[in-house]
Design a protein around this motif. Structure first.
Motif, short mmCIF file in Angstrom:
data_model
loop_
_atom_site.label_atom_id
_atom_site.label_comp_id
_atom_site.label_asym_id
_atom_site.label_seq_id
_atom_site.Cartn_x
_atom_site.Cartn_y
_atom_site.Cartn_z
N VAL A 156 22.91 78.48 31.77
CA VAL A 156 21.85 78.67 32.87
C VAL A 156 22.38 79.73 33.92
O VAL A 156 21.71 80.51 34.60
N HIS A 157 23.57 78.99 34.43
CA HIS A 157 24.19 79.78 35.79
C HIS A 157 24.40 80.99 35.33
O HIS A 157 24.18 82.10 36.10
N ASP A 213 23.45 72.98 40.03
CA ASP A 213 24.07 72.24 39.24
C ASP A 213 23.34 70.61 39.17
O ASP A 213 24.11 69.58 38.94
N ARG A 240 16.26 70.71 31.81
CA ARG A 240 15.68 71.79 32.67
C ARG A 240 16.73 71.63 33.94
O ARG A 240 17.10 70.47 34.65
N ILE A 241 17.41 72.97 34.31
CA ILE A 241 18.49 72.91 35.22
C ILE A 241 18.09 73.61 36.36
O ILE A 241 17.61 74.80 36.35
N CYS A 242 18.53 73.24 37.41
CA CYS A 242 18.50 74.10 38.83
C CYS A 242 19.91 73.95 39.71
O CYS A 242 20.23 72.71 39.98
N HIS A 298 23.03 83.43 33.07
CA HIS A 298 21.73 84.16 33.12
C HIS A 298 21.23 84.33 34.57
O HIS A 298 21.01 85.54 34.87
N GLU A 299 21.39 83.53 35.51
CA GLU A 299 21.00 83.45 36.85
C GLU A 299 21.43 84.54 37.39
O GLU A 299 20.93 85.33 38.39
N ARG A 356 24.35 74.04 31.67
CA ARG A 356 24.67 74.16 32.76
C ARG A 356 25.34 75.69 32.98
O ARG A 356 24.90 76.62 33.84
N ARG A 404 16.82 75.50 30.05
CA ARG A 404 16.15 76.60 30.96
C ARG A 404 16.24 76.37 32.43
O ARG A 404 16.49 75.02 32.80
N ARG A 405 16.02 77.43 33.18
CA ARG A 405 16.36 77.19 34.55
C ARG A 405 14.93 76.97 35.10
O ARG A 405 14.01 77.31 34.70
#
Ligand SMILES: [Zn+2]
Length: 299
Positions: A125-126, A56, A52-54, A128-129, A122, A90-91
């Motif tokens: 996820v970035h 960096d 699970r990433i938020c 897609h954000e 990372r 996933r974010r």
């Protein structure tokens, strides 16, 4: 002589082991990205791992990656590790338990192969954000192929994850090496020059242009040494050594605070942490350190 060359080559390979993000154990298994049944089965397996990433940062609890998959969408399939375990990412939103990716590799908080695979997680996820809307028509896009494509619901344009090439170069002139320093760096740190490649450029041209722009030093021959994924947010560092054709330095103050030539001996002191004034040249986890090591070993 041959023995000495072999020893140097072995040393270079050993130094590579320190580099962050270069030895991901993930087999990306691209053939599974369109296989919804296989993806659902893997995601439902208790063995599978979810990162699970938020930004960096990565979510951790009790020193471990939080890894139970949950019922959600927009998960990205990273691939299978050496034991056939499926990894997803996933974010998530800001919350307690987030640890910065930089401190994970600098402080060794997780086994290196796990840190190495986080570059893929990372960066994806970035991407897609930042690509929720179509660059062609502005309508919403949706994730497809387990995270390796986004498609516009309106104009049907397809968008693919990108990585941005950066050239990073050990520049030498005989036995002297060009080091630069940015104002934001820790006191005493000097390193290689580096810069983003521009469209329509070869790697050689990018190196020559960047060094000329930043220091006014002209570079001739450029030789490739190694590369490193750099997920801040999504670069590939292309490490080279370049032979300088001139030595006079005029820095671009918007890029550098300082640049100067150091001798091979001084560079080696810096790389070993033995410089009398405490100057040092990047961390061993960074490719800057590696290419300076290799360049300082060869003539
Ligand atoms: Zn569109």
């Amino acid at each position: 002589m041959r023995g000495a060359l072999r020893a140097k080559a072995a040393m270079s390979e050993k130094l590579k082991d320190f580099l962050a993000f270069v030895n991901s154990p993930i087999d990306r298994s691209a053939h599974l990205r369109k296989d919804q049944i296989a993806l659902s089965t893997m995601y439902g397996s208790a063995k599978s791992r979810l990162v699970r990433i938020c930004g960096d940062q990565v979510l951790m609890r009790d020193g471990k990656l939080v890894d139970q998959p949950e019922d959600d969408t927009d998960r990205i399939f990273l691939g299978l590790d050496g034991e056939g375990v499926a990894w997803f990412a996933r974010r998530i939103v800001e919350q307690d338990g987030l640890v910065g990716l930089r401190s994970l590799y600098v402080d060794g908080l997780l086994p290196k192969p796990v840190v190495d695979l986080l570059a893929q997680a990372r960066s994806l996820v970035h991407w897609h954000e930042r690509h929720g809307f179509c660059a062609n028509c502005g309508a919403a896009t949706e994730m497809q192929e387990a995270g390796y494509r986004r498609v516009c619901a309106s104009c049907k344009a397809e968008h693919f994850p990108r990585t941005d090439p950066v050239v990073i170069m050990a520049i030498r002139h005989g036995d002297d090496f060009l080091l630069g320093r940015q104002a934001a760096w820790p006191v005493g740190m000097y390193s290689t020059l580096a810069g983003f490649m521009e469209p329509g450029e070869t790697i050689e041209q990018a190196v020559q242009r960047e060094v000329l722009e930043e220091t006014n030093v002209r570079v001739g021959k450029v030789s490739y040494l190694a590369s490193q994924p750099w997920p801040f947010p999504s670069s590939i560092m292309i490490g080279v050594v370049g032979e300088a054709l001139s030595k006079d330095i005029t820095i671009d103050p918007s890029e550098l605070e300082e640049a100067h030539w150091v001798s091979r001996d001084v560079l080696r002191q810096m790389l070993r942490g033995k410089h009398p004034q405490g100057h040092f040249a990047s961390r061993p986890q960074a490719i800057a350190h590696y290419i300076l090591q290799v360049a300082s070993q060869s003539r």
